[in-house]
Design a protein around this motif. Structure first.
Motif, PDB file in Angstrom:
ATOM      1  N   TRP A 119     -12.316   7.201   2.300  1.00  0.00           N
ATOM      2  CA  TRP A 119     -12.131   8.105   1.156  1.00  0.00           C
ATOM      3  C   TRP A 119     -12.355   7.389  -0.171  1.00  0.00           C
ATOM      4  O   TRP A 119     -11.783   7.721  -1.196  1.00  0.00           O
ATOM      5  N   GLY A 120     -13.224   6.365  -0.148  1.00  0.00           N
ATOM      6  CA  GLY A 120     -13.653   5.734  -1.386  1.00  0.00           C
ATOM      7  C   GLY A 120     -12.650   4.792  -2.000  1.00  0.00           C
ATOM      8  O   GLY A 120     -12.750   4.474  -3.194  1.00  0.00           O
ATOM      9  N   GLY A 121     -11.679   4.323  -1.226  1.00  0.00           N
ATOM     10  CA  GLY A 121     -10.695   3.389  -1.762  1.00  0.00           C
ATOM     11  C   GLY A 121     -11.308   2.030  -2.050  1.00  0.00           C
ATOM     12  O   GLY A 121     -12.274   1.615  -1.410  1.00  0.00           O
ATOM     13  N   THR A 122     -10.749   1.329  -3.011  1.00  0.00           N
ATOM     14  CA  THR A 122     -11.286   0.023  -3.410  1.00  0.00           C
ATOM     15  C   THR A 122     -10.479  -1.142  -2.852  1.00  0.00           C
ATOM     16  O   THR A 122     -10.908  -2.288  -2.938  1.00  0.00           O
ATOM     17  N   VAL A 123      -9.312  -0.860  -2.273  1.00  0.00           N
ATOM     18  CA  VAL A 123      -8.483  -1.928  -1.708  1.00  0.00           C
ATOM     19  C   VAL A 123      -9.105  -2.391  -0.391  1.00  0.00           C
ATOM     20  O   VAL A 123      -9.495  -1.565   0.439  1.00  0.00           O
ATOM     21  N   PRO A 124      -9.232  -3.695  -0.178  1.00  0.00           N
ATOM     22  CA  PRO A 124      -9.867  -4.176   1.056  1.00  0.00           C
ATOM     23  C   PRO A 124      -9.068  -3.795   2.296  1.00  0.00           C
ATOM     24  O   PRO A 124      -7.834  -3.733   2.253  1.00  0.00           O
ATOM     25  N   PRO A 125      -9.765  -3.513   3.399  1.00  0.00           N
ATOM     26  CA  PRO A 125      -9.064  -3.175   4.640  1.00  0.00           C
ATOM     27  C   PRO A 125      -8.378  -4.403   5.221  1.00  0.00           C
ATOM     28  O   PRO A 125      -8.730  -5.544   4.899  1.00  0.00           O
ATOM     29  N   GLY A 126      -7.415  -4.166   6.070  1.00  0.00           N
ATOM     30  CA  GLY A 126      -6.722  -5.276   6.709  1.00  0.00           C
ATOM     31  C   GLY A 126      -5.874  -4.786   7.862  1.00  0.00           C
ATOM     32  O   GLY A 126      -5.484  -3.613   7.911  1.00  0.00           O
ATOM     33  N   VAL A 127      -5.606  -5.668   8.798  1.00  0.00           N
ATOM     34  CA  VAL A 127      -4.735  -5.337   9.923  1.00  0.00           C
ATOM     35  C   VAL A 127      -3.978  -6.590  10.329  1.00  0.00           C
ATOM     36  O   VAL A 127      -4.524  -7.695  10.307  1.00  0.00           O
ATOM     37  N   VAL A 128      -2.719  -6.422  10.659  1.00  0.00           N
ATOM     38  CA  VAL A 128      -1.898  -7.537  11.100  1.00  0.00           C
ATOM     39  C   VAL A 128      -1.194  -7.127  12.391  1.00  0.00           C
ATOM     40  O   VAL A 128      -0.749  -5.988  12.533  1.00  0.00           O
ATOM     41  N   PHE A 129      -1.149  -8.050  13.352  1.00  0.00           N
ATOM     42  CA  PHE A 129      -0.506  -7.793  14.633  1.00  0.00           C
ATOM     43  C   PHE A 129       0.778  -8.621  14.721  1.00  0.00           C
ATOM     44  O   PHE A 129       0.773  -9.816  14.415  1.00  0.00           O
ATOM     45  N   THR A 130       1.847  -7.971  15.138  1.00  0.00           N
ATOM     46  CA  THR A 130       3.132  -8.643  15.293  1.00  0.00           C
ATOM     47  C   THR A 130       3.626  -8.433  16.715  1.00  0.00           C
ATOM     48  O   THR A 130       3.707  -7.293  17.183  1.00  0.00           O
ATOM     49  N   TYR A 131       3.959  -9.519  17.387  1.00  0.00           N
ATOM     50  CA  TYR A 131       4.439  -9.407  18.768  1.00  0.00           C
ATOM     51  C   TYR A 131       5.919  -9.036  18.787  1.00  0.00           C
ATOM     52  O   TYR A 131       6.711  -9.490  17.954  1.00  0.00           O
ATOM     53  N   ALA A 132       6.286  -8.199  19.753  1.00  0.00           N
ATOM     54  CA  ALA A 132       7.686  -7.848  19.985  1.00  0.00           C
ATOM     55  C   ALA A 132       7.894  -7.699  21.488  1.00  0.00           C
ATOM     56  O   ALA A 132       6.968  -7.320  22.210  1.00  0.00           O
ATOM     57  N   PRO A 133       9.083  -7.974  21.971  1.00  0.00           N
ATOM     58  CA  PRO A 133       9.329  -7.885  23.417  1.00  0.00           C
ATOM     59  C   PRO A 133       9.467  -6.463  23.937  1.00  0.00           C
ATOM     60  O   PRO A 133       9.565  -6.264  25.151  1.00  0.00           O
ATOM     61  N   GLY A 134       9.489  -5.464  23.045  1.00  0.00           N
ATOM     62  CA  GLY A 134       9.667  -4.093  23.504  1.00  0.00           C
ATOM     63  C   GLY A 134       8.999  -3.094  22.586  1.00  0.00           C
ATOM     64  O   GLY A 134       8.386  -3.445  21.570  1.00  0.00           O
ATOM     65  N   ARG A 135       9.150  -1.802  22.956  1.00  0.00           N
ATOM     66  CA  ARG A 135       8.542  -0.719  22.199  1.00  0.00           C
ATOM     67  C   ARG A 135       9.560   0.020  21.340  1.00  0.00           C
ATOM     68  O   ARG A 135       9.246   1.010  20.701  1.00  0.00           O
ATOM     69  N   TRP A 155       2.397  -4.868  17.857  1.00  0.00           N
ATOM     70  CA  TRP A 155       2.479  -3.783  16.879  1.00  0.00           C
ATOM     71  C   TRP A 155       1.429  -4.036  15.806  1.00  0.00           C
ATOM     72  O   TRP A 155       1.423  -5.088  15.163  1.00  0.00           O
ATOM     73  N   ALA A 156       0.538  -3.075  15.634  1.00  0.00           N
ATOM     74  CA  ALA A 156      -0.532  -3.200  14.640  1.00  0.00           C
ATOM     75  C   ALA A 156      -0.173  -2.405  13.392  1.00  0.00           C
ATOM     76  O   ALA A 156       0.234  -1.248  13.471  1.00  0.00           O
ATOM     77  N   LEU A 157      -0.320  -3.051  12.253  1.00  0.00           N
ATOM     78  CA  LEU A 157      -0.128  -2.403  10.958  1.00  0.00           C
ATOM     79  C   LEU A 157      -1.445  -2.542  10.208  1.00  0.00           C
ATOM     80  O   LEU A 157      -1.924  -3.664  10.000  1.00  0.00           O
ATOM     81  N   ALA A 158      -2.049  -1.417   9.834  1.00  0.00           N
ATOM     82  CA  ALA A 158      -3.416  -1.466   9.308  1.00  0.00           C
ATOM     83  C   ALA A 158      -3.584  -0.623   8.054  1.00  0.00           C
ATOM     84  O   ALA A 158      -2.859   0.354   7.829  1.00  0.00           O
ATOM     85  N   ARG A 159      -4.578  -1.029   7.269  1.00  0.00           N
ATOM     86  CA  ARG A 159      -4.969  -0.281   6.068  1.00  0.00           C
ATOM     87  C   ARG A 159      -6.490  -0.213   6.028  1.00  0.00           C
ATOM     88  O   ARG A 159      -7.170  -1.219   6.229  1.00  0.00           O
ATOM     89  N   ASP A 160      -7.010   0.981   5.778  1.00  0.00           N
ATOM     90  CA  ASP A 160      -8.453   1.135   5.619  1.00  0.00           C
ATOM     91  C   ASP A 160      -8.715   2.361   4.756  1.00  0.00           C
ATOM     92  O   ASP A 160      -8.723   3.492   5.240  1.00  0.00           O
ATOM     93  N   SER A 171       0.832  -1.198   0.000  1.00  0.00           N
ATOM     94  CA  SER A 171       0.000   0.000   0.000  1.00  0.00           C
ATOM     95  C   SER A 171       0.869   1.252   0.000  1.00  0.00           C
ATOM     96  O   SER A 171       2.051   1.215   0.340  1.00  0.00           O
ATOM     97  N   THR A 172       0.250   2.371  -0.345  1.00  0.00           N
ATOM     98  CA  THR A 172       0.966   3.647  -0.338  1.00  0.00           C
ATOM     99  C   THR A 172       0.783   4.395   0.976  1.00  0.00           C
ATOM    100  O   THR A 172       1.480   5.374   1.232  1.00  0.00           O
ATOM    101  N   LYS A 173      -0.172   3.948   1.809  1.00  0.00           N
ATOM    102  CA  LYS A 173      -0.378   4.580   3.118  1.00  0.00           C
ATOM    103  C   LYS A 173      -0.902   3.543   4.100  1.00  0.00           C
ATOM    104  O   LYS A 173      -1.785   2.751   3.776  1.00  0.00           O
ATOM    105  N   LEU A 174      -0.339   3.580   5.304  1.00  0.00           N
ATOM    106  CA  LEU A 174      -0.697   2.623   6.342  1.00  0.00           C
ATOM    107  C   LEU A 174      -0.783   3.330   7.692  1.00  0.00           C
ATOM    108  O   LEU A 174      -0.270   4.437   7.867  1.00  0.00           O
ATOM    109  N   PHE A 175      -1.432   2.666   8.633  1.00  0.00           N
ATOM    110  CA  PHE A 175      -1.479   3.128  10.020  1.00  0.00           C
ATOM    111  C   PHE A 175      -0.606   2.185  10.850  1.00  0.00           C
ATOM    112  O   PHE A 175      -0.564   0.983  10.582  1.00  0.00           O
ATOM    113  N   MET A 176       0.037   2.726  11.883  1.00  0.00           N
ATOM    114  CA  MET A 176       0.817   1.872  12.774  1.00  0.00           C
ATOM    115  C   MET A 176       0.661   2.351  14.209  1.00  0.00           C
ATOM    116  O   MET A 176       0.637   3.555  14.484  1.00  0.00           O
ATOM    117  N   ASP A 177       0.541   1.396  15.115  1.00  0.00           N
ATOM    118  CA  ASP A 177       0.448   1.716  16.534  1.00  0.00           C
ATOM    119  C   ASP A 177       0.915   0.503  17.314  1.00  0.00           C
ATOM    120  O   ASP A 177       0.969  -0.614  16.781  1.00  0.00           O
TER     121      ASP A 177
END
Length: 262
Positions: free
Chosen positions: A99-115, A90-95, A64-70
């Motif tokens: 704004w009328g995008g046609t790409v399906p939304p998705g989110v993936v969670f990855t575990y890590a021992p720290g921030r 760590w969540a990486l998401a697309r939605d 994707s060209t734009k993603l959310f991360m938290d």
């Protein structure tokens, strides 16, 4: 039977935040005796088999060209310590739907021992584009000079900038903070109105209607930061916690408050 229980033992703890020992108690009331060590083994095996799905979803999102991360903390068992330790998802998401995008939304969670942002770098490896984040300063490493990899542009969150102002207004009369909240509210109203429109429509509305509000916010920040009567503690809190100036107005620095400010 085993397949259904294995699916349930993997889904319920994560979807409903239910520990395995409680899940074992639920099964027991239905006459099914399952040791929680058996359940833990099933969860581990299911996670192993799902790695390919996790990897495929991560790879798809990073195209994707734009993603959310938290990131969010989670207690993790610490064998032998008789307590839990802090881990992070760590969540990486697309939605793109707002704004009328046609790409399906998705989110993936990855575990890590720290921030540490090194975990974000590892997850984002190969991604280039806009990354929407909160005010966590660690993300600045993603745009550090000399960083190897595709270019990433950080887009900070207005909600985090607004939150510190809201906190100030709740402590008593705060006309300066209230003015800032009102300006941000006006931006929110425009975004609510144009949500779902084409990119050209949104761009035109932002240039015509949002740009003057942003200019007013810029003036509001620069004027009130140095004007007599402003409260140094309030401004240091805004700059340190929500980082409004650094995030949205690079022209506004965080200088030492004027000595005549009270």
């Amino acid at each position: 039977m085993r397949g259904g229980c294995a699916i349930g033992s993997s889904t319920i703890p994560n979807a409903d935040h239910l520990p395995l020992y409680r899940l074992a108690q639920i099964y027991s009331r239905q006459g099914v005796v399952l040791d929680r060590f058996t359940l833990a083994d099933w969860v581990g095996r299911a996670a192993f088999e799902l790695r390919l799905v996790h990897d495929a979803l991560t790879a798809d999102l990073k195209q994707s060209t734009k993603l959310f991360m938290d990131e969010t903390h989670a207690p993790v068992l610490d064998p032998g310590a008789r307590r839990t330790k802090t881990g992070y998802f760590w969540a990486l998401a697309r939605d793109d739907r707002p704004w009328g995008g046609t790409v399906p939304p998705g989110v993936v969670f990855t575990y890590a021992p720290g921030r540490g942002v090194q975990y974000a770098e590892r997850i984002l490896q190969g991604f280039g584009g806009i990354l929407q984040i909160d005010g966590y300063a660690g993300y600045n490493r993603l745009i550090a000079p000399g960083r190897i990899g595709p270019d990433i542009q950080l887009a900070h969150c207005w909600a985090h900038a607004r939150r510190k102002l809201i906190e100030i207004t709740r402590t008593g009369p705060a006309p300066i903070a209230e003015e800032g909240v009102t300006l941000i509210r006006d931006l929110y109203a425009i975004e609510a109105e144009i949500r779902g429109s084409t990119s050209a429509t949104r761009l035109a509305a932002r240039q015509e209607r949002s740009a003057p509000i942003l200019a007013s916010l810029d003036h509001w920040l620069q004027y009130n930061w140095t004007c007599p009567g402003s409260v140094p503690v309030m401004w240091s809190g805004i700059f340190a916690s929500s980082e409004i100036a650094r995030i949205h107005f690079p022209s506004v620095e965080s200088p030492t408050p004027r000595s005549d400010a009270t």
